[in-house]
Design an enzyme around this catalytic site. Structure first.
Site, PDB file in Angstrom:
ATOM      1  N   GLY A 218       2.596  10.041  -0.523  1.00  0.00           N
ATOM      2  CA  GLY A 218       2.389   8.599  -0.363  1.00  0.00           C
ATOM      3  C   GLY A 218       1.658   8.015  -1.552  1.00  0.00           C
ATOM      4  O   GLY A 218       1.565   8.651  -2.606  1.00  0.00           O
ATOM      5  N   ASN A 219       1.162   6.822  -1.388  1.00  0.00           N
ATOM      6  CA  ASN A 219       0.381   6.202  -2.456  1.00  0.00           C
ATOM      7  C   ASN A 219      -0.687   5.304  -1.831  1.00  0.00           C
ATOM      8  O   ASN A 219      -0.734   5.141  -0.618  1.00  0.00           O
ATOM      9  CB  ASN A 219       1.285   5.433  -3.426  1.00  0.00           C
ATOM     10  CG  ASN A 219       2.023   4.315  -2.728  1.00  0.00           C
ATOM     11  OD1 ASN A 219       1.430   3.334  -2.335  1.00  0.00           O
ATOM     12  ND2 ASN A 219       3.336   4.505  -2.539  1.00  0.00           N
ATOM     13  N   ARG A 220      -1.516   4.726  -2.660  1.00  0.00           N
ATOM     14  CA  ARG A 220      -2.703   4.047  -2.160  1.00  0.00           C
ATOM     15  C   ARG A 220      -2.497   2.562  -1.872  1.00  0.00           C
ATOM     16  O   ARG A 220      -3.453   1.838  -1.631  1.00  0.00           O
ATOM     17  CB  ARG A 220      -3.849   4.217  -3.161  1.00  0.00           C
ATOM     18  CG  ARG A 220      -4.329   5.646  -3.243  1.00  0.00           C
ATOM     19  CD  ARG A 220      -5.368   5.810  -4.334  1.00  0.00           C
ATOM     20  NE  ARG A 220      -6.435   4.819  -4.223  1.00  0.00           N
ATOM     21  CZ  ARG A 220      -7.191   4.428  -5.222  1.00  0.00           C
ATOM     22  NH1 ARG A 220      -7.002   4.934  -6.417  1.00  0.00           N
ATOM     23  NH2 ARG A 220      -8.132   3.530  -5.037  1.00  0.00           N
ATOM     24  N   SER A 221      -1.261   2.086  -1.886  1.00  0.00           N
ATOM     25  CA  SER A 221      -1.061   0.652  -1.655  1.00  0.00           C
ATOM     26  C   SER A 221      -1.389   0.286  -0.202  1.00  0.00           C
ATOM     27  O   SER A 221      -0.919   0.931   0.739  1.00  0.00           O
ATOM     28  CB  SER A 221       0.387   0.289  -1.964  1.00  0.00           C
ATOM     29  OG  SER A 221       0.589  -1.064  -1.667  1.00  0.00           O
TER      30      SER A 221
END
Ligand code: CTP
Length: 410
Positions: A218-221
């Protein structure tokens, strides 16, 4: 007709606040005035009382004979418990003139007068119109304080240039003219409806690509920026389809929200809505790679020293949609970049993906971008770059939508 609260602080330009009140009342607005004690050395409360037809308040503990009502309102049957009733009822709060000292107090969040307490309690538009000597205006401390209140959401009505109060002195620092003050207040009040009937498709959040049944890449958005764009577009009259990838925020009012998890789901959801959309704002952080073969169950660690996960490229959704755009569609991409080459990379994306604008976040700057309430961006277009200084994400969203409106009418 609106209820306007005017805060007057102690500067020679207070006489222009009198002219402002005359204009505002003539335009049909109901005005109440709060003054600092020092401002009464420049203009007596009786002057404001005579023009507004309402008493002027100075002290937090002073009872309000009108019980928080504005001229034209029925008199409330009970006295307001809070001395802040005036600001609670106001449609906008203008502080004019705002001295350097007053601005410093606002920037610091001090509540040492009715005027400053009202500032902290205001939940509608707040406008601040500075007036001071040009050297005070240009002092680093004032620059810092002004930047801080703008960052806190204030609409600045910038001072003009010209002759100043001290004999022989000229420069920046003159209070904006009463007509400009009224125009700024009315602009802050008027809901902009410049996206009426426009279908805006916004993607927000960050995709998650499964590794196994419980893990993902995933990512931190957080989705905050995309949600702010969707909310502001809806407020400006647009019909909004919001494709939300793993966002834990409340749905913005008036938006049709489609929830997705992976890049492929986001691709399908955006693909389905794009044909009918007039505007695409691609704020989601879409995974560029995903595990080739996600495990059906949970990968166990027993017996492994290491684990290699092979990733494959996902489809670039924005490029794919740009490839099938029809005339009249406006496409805005985002680019989270790190470091000094940010703008160069963004310009590359603008051309490569065939976009109208790329909104660049420099994620190396502290306190902006991921999961923050504020953002500072540069909007890159073929016509040039527009830096948007650090501001609440709703204001940054408005700046992006201003570009969209301009691109649509160009
Ligand atoms: N984007 C997309 N689909 C992808 C990846 C990105 O639609 N699979 C969109 C993003 O939503 C964003 C824009 O493309 O609006 C730019 O994303 P970014 O990841 O910064 O660009 P890339 O071209 O993937 O370049 P980089 O190598 O910097 O990741």
């Amino acid at each position: 007709m609106a209820r306007l609260l005017l805060g007057v602080t102690g500067g020679i330009a207070a006489y222009k606040a009198v002219a402002f009140v005359r204009l505002a009342t003539a335009a049909g607005h109901a005005v109440r005035v709060v003054q600092t004690p020092v401002s009464q050395r420049f203009v007596a409360p009786e002057t404001f009382r005579a023009i507004t037809g309402a008493p002027v308040l100075t002290d937090e503990f002073e009872p309000d004979p009108l019980r928080g009502a504005y001229p034209g309102d029925p008199l409330p049957t009970h006295a307001a418990i809070s001395h802040l009733a005036l600001v609670e009822r106001a449609d906008a709060y203008l502080i004019a003139p705002a001295t350097a000292n007053a601005i410093a107090g606002l920037a610091a969040g001090r509540a040492d007068s009715l005027l400053s307490s009202a500032y902290l309690a205001a939940d509608g538009p707040v406008l601040v119109a500075p007036a001071m000597n040009h050297r005070m205006w240009h002092h680093a401390a004032t620059r810092r304080n002004v930047a801080r209140i703008v960052e806190d959401g204030v609409t600045l009505v910038p001072p003009g240039s010209g002759r100043l109060a001290s004999k022989g002195e000229a420069g920046d620092g003159r209070l904006a003219e009463p007509e400009e003050l009224l125009a700024a207040v009315e602009a802050a009040l008027a809901p902009r409806r410049d996206l009426d009937g426009v279908h805006v498709l916004v993607s927000a959040g960050g995709t998650r690509e499964p590794i196994d049944a419980v893990r993902f890449v995933g990512n931190r958005s957080s989705g905050r920026m995309g949600y702010a764009v969707a909310a502001r577009a809806a407020a400006r009259g647009a019909r909004v389809t919001l494709v939300a990838a793993n966002v834990g925020l409340p749905d913005p009012p008036g938006c049709d929200v489609v929830r997705v998890a992976t890049a492929e789901e986001l691709r399908r959801a955006c693909g389905a809505a794009f044909g009918d959309a007039d505007v695409l704002v691609m704020a989601a952080a879409v995974a560029d790679f995903r595990p080739v073969a996600p495990a059906a169950g949970k990968i166990k660690k027993a017996g492994r020293d290491e684990l290699t996960i092979t990733l494959e490229a996902t489809t670039d959704v924005l490029s794919e949609l740009a490839g099938r755009r029809r005339p009249g569609q406006t496409l805005v991409g985002f680019a989270a970049e790190h470091g000094p080459e940010a703008l160069v990379h963004a310009r590359g994306k603008l051309e490569r993906k065939g976009l109208d604008a790329v909104v660049v976040n420099d994620v190396s700057l502290p306190g902006i971008a991921f999961d923050a309430d504020h953002n500072a961006v540069t909007i890159v277009t073929a016509a040039g770059d527009e830096p948007v200084a650090r501001a609440p994400k709703a204001d940054v969203a408005d700046a992006i939508l201003d570009h969209v409106v301009r691109a649509r009418t160009a």
